[in-house]
Design an enzyme around this catalytic site. Structure first.
Site, short mmCIF file in Angstrom:
data_model
loop_
_atom_site.label_atom_id
_atom_site.label_comp_id
_atom_site.label_asym_id
_atom_site.label_seq_id
_atom_site.Cartn_x
_atom_site.Cartn_y
_atom_site.Cartn_z
N ASP A 1 13.27 1.07 -1.66
CA ASP A 1 12.45 2.07 -0.98
C ASP A 1 11.45 1.42 -0.03
O ASP A 1 10.78 2.13 0.73
CB ASP A 1 11.71 2.97 -1.99
CG ASP A 1 10.92 2.17 -3.00
OD1 ASP A 1 11.52 1.33 -3.70
OD2 ASP A 1 9.70 2.37 -3.09
N GLY B 1 -2.37 10.05 -6.07
CA GLY B 1 -2.17 10.29 -4.65
C GLY B 1 -3.17 9.57 -3.76
O GLY B 1 -3.14 9.72 -2.54
N ARG C 1 14.24 4.82 4.84
CA ARG C 1 14.37 3.63 3.99
C ARG C 1 15.78 3.57 3.41
O ARG C 1 16.49 4.59 3.40
CB ARG C 1 13.37 3.74 2.83
CG ARG C 1 11.95 4.01 3.27
CD ARG C 1 11.19 4.83 2.23
NE ARG C 1 9.86 5.22 2.70
CZ ARG C 1 8.76 4.51 2.54
NH1 ARG C 1 8.80 3.37 1.88
NH2 ARG C 1 7.61 4.92 3.02
N ASP D 1 5.32 -1.24 4.03
CA ASP D 1 4.69 -1.13 2.72
C ASP D 1 4.11 -2.45 2.22
O ASP D 1 4.70 -3.16 1.42
CB ASP D 1 5.66 -0.54 1.69
CG ASP D 1 5.63 0.99 1.72
OD1 ASP D 1 4.87 1.54 2.54
OD2 ASP D 1 6.36 1.62 0.94
#
Ligand code: AMP
Ligand code: MG
Length: 476
Positions: A245, A120, A178, A255
């Site tokens: 994604d 994470g 997305r 991203d």
């Protein structure tokens, strides 16, 4: 109280996310803050640096924020993963500004229900890379998510190369919807959720459409994505992980992982260490755009027509039109780069032949030196090229096509400064060792991409010959 949040996504789309609390970073410290962006959006962030670091790392959840992790699926390198989701990101909410509604999302802010095996977290280098490259893209006039801040967490994260300083990037996005968001519900056969997502996406990004116009949405997204990838191609940008994604319905670049800019022009150029087949190579990006959009069409299929056969027919007609639409968008980018106005029959060949003639030469410098070439001084351009003959043949054709505004057009469409790979790497390495100097100077340089070269010699050139291939890494 400086940030006012709304939560339309959470309100309108129950069942598409989970409420999650960010990790409490032990010692948040602001390492980059985008004051210009905050001011441009009318965000009055006059808090002290420590308060901002606490908020923008997630260590303290600001009043009004309701952190959630979004569910999505995705095709990664062609293989379908039915459940990805925000494994290391928390959406704090939406900021409603005079310039529009923006998601404020933290990335690297700790584990969520979607983390699978991951920690994470994120390392400082990759979060600064997202900040630098997204700000460069914005300055280049390319739709992109923006970076509001990078906060060092004060904790180390374990990566292949050992322990690295951890960080969170706070980013602003038109939204985080997305292609993979639609795929998530399509894979579960949840057509009502897809309908709700269509209506929400239309209201947020394409309000001229009727709320149930899934086909209109597909066309509108296609138009924006076609234009976006054409712009990437124009500046030599290689996204590196064009998984479904990582393709946003808003039409923004999103991203920033193993992305890079071309130095030498080679359509097969790949930078990402994991892209061994060249799926996301520079020259393959238009084909992947069409591939990803066909996945979106597939997810929308139940809403595209009265029955399946008709829906498939409608979708196929759309998909066949993507390549020609891309060619037109690309040509429009190339006309600007070549400094030509209007549209003439031979423009496509002129653009193709220029690209052929600069193969192996630096992409950015080849276009930028057209400014001098337009005034009859082609030496700098020729000096870049492995072979002169094709350019000697090309230049007279181009001159015959130029109008009086060529020089200004060329300078306005072709950056002098892009984030050169070796300089990005140096800046991130220095930052990881505590010296933000190179990052700060490089950021300032890329924020003025079209300015004149004088005084900025350190930022104009690719790595010296013999430096070796540039490799970028994912998931860091
Ligand atoms: P990306 O390559 O950044 O687009 O991420 C692909 C997927 O992997 C997303 O679902 C991310 O949330 C997840 N992911 C990437 N890095 C981590 C990490 N360190 N911990 C948990 N999930 C991650
Ligand atoms: Mg992603």
């Amino acid at each position: 109280m400086a940030l006012t949040f709304d939560h339309s996504y959470a309100r309108d789309l129950p069942g598409t996310y989970l409420a999650q609390t960010p990790a409490r970073a032990p010692a948040p410290r602001l390492v980059a803050f985008n004051g210009d962006l905050a001011r441009a959006l009318g965000l009055e962030l006059s808090e002290d640096d420590q308060t901002l670091a606490n908020w923008l790392s997630g260590a303290v959840v600001p009043a009004g924020a309701e952190p959630i992790a979004l569910a999505y699926a995705g095709h990664q390198f062609g293989g379908f993963s039915p459940q990805l989701g925000d494994g290391r990101a928390h959406l704090l909410g939406e900021l409603v500004t005079p310039k529009g509604r923006f998601d404020l999302q933290l990335k690297g802010s700790g584990r969520t229900a979607f983390s699978r095996g991951g920690d994470g977290k994120a390392a400082l280098g990759p979060m600064l890379r997202e900040y630098l490259i997204s700000e460069s893209m914005a300055a280049l006039g390319i739709p992109t998510t923006r970076s509001l801040a990078v906060v060092a967490t004060g904790e180390d994260v374990l990566r292949d190369t050992g322990l690295l300083p951890g960080a969170v990037v706070a980013r602003l996005a038109a939204s985080h919807i997305r292609v993979g968001t639609f795929q998530f519900f399509a894979a579960r056969g949840e057509t009502d959720q897809i309908k709700a997502l269509v209506a929400y996406t239309i209201a947020r990004h394409y309000p001229h459409l009727a709320p149930d116009d899934a086909l209109g949405l597909f066309d509108a997204v296609t138009a924006r994505q076609v234009r976006l990838i054409a712009q990437w191609m124009g500046v030599g940008f290689v996204h590196g992980v064009m998984n479904t994604d990582n393709m946003a319905l808003s039409g923004e670049t999103i991203d920033y992982g193993p992305c890079a800019f071309l130095d030498a022009f080679d359509p097969a150029m790949v930078f990402s260490s994991i892209d061994r087949q060249g799926r996301y190579a520079y020259g393959n990006q238009p084909a992947i755009l069409a591939w990803n959009l066909s996945r979106l069409a597939q997810a929308l299929l139940p809403l595209l027509g009265p029955d399946e056969a008709e829906a498939v027919e409608l979708a196929n007609a759309r998909l066949e039109a993507i390549a020609p639409a891309f060619r037109l968008a690309w040509l429009s980018v190339m006309r600007a780069k070549l400094g030509i106005e209007g549209q003439e029959m031979g423009d496509g060949a002129l653009a193709d032949d220029f690209c052929a003639a600069i193969t192996g030469a630096d992409w950015t410098l080849s276009f930028r030196t057209l400014a001098a070439a337009a005034e009859g001084r082609a030496e700098d351009l020729l000096a870049l090229l492995p072979a002169h003959q094709p350019m000697h043949e090309w230049l007279p054709r181009w001159h015959a096509r130029l109008g009086p505004k060529a020089l200004a057009l060329i300078r306005a469409a072709n950056p002098a400064v892009i984030p050169r790979n070796h300089l990005v790497e140096q800046a991130l390495t220095s930052a990881t060792h505590g010296d933000m100097g190179p990052f700060t100077s490089l950021l300032a340089a890329v924020q003025d991409p079209f300015g004149l070269e004088e005084g900025r010699e350190a930022y104009l050139h690719p790595a010296p010959a013999g430096t070796g291939p540039y490799v970028t890494f994912c998931g860091t």
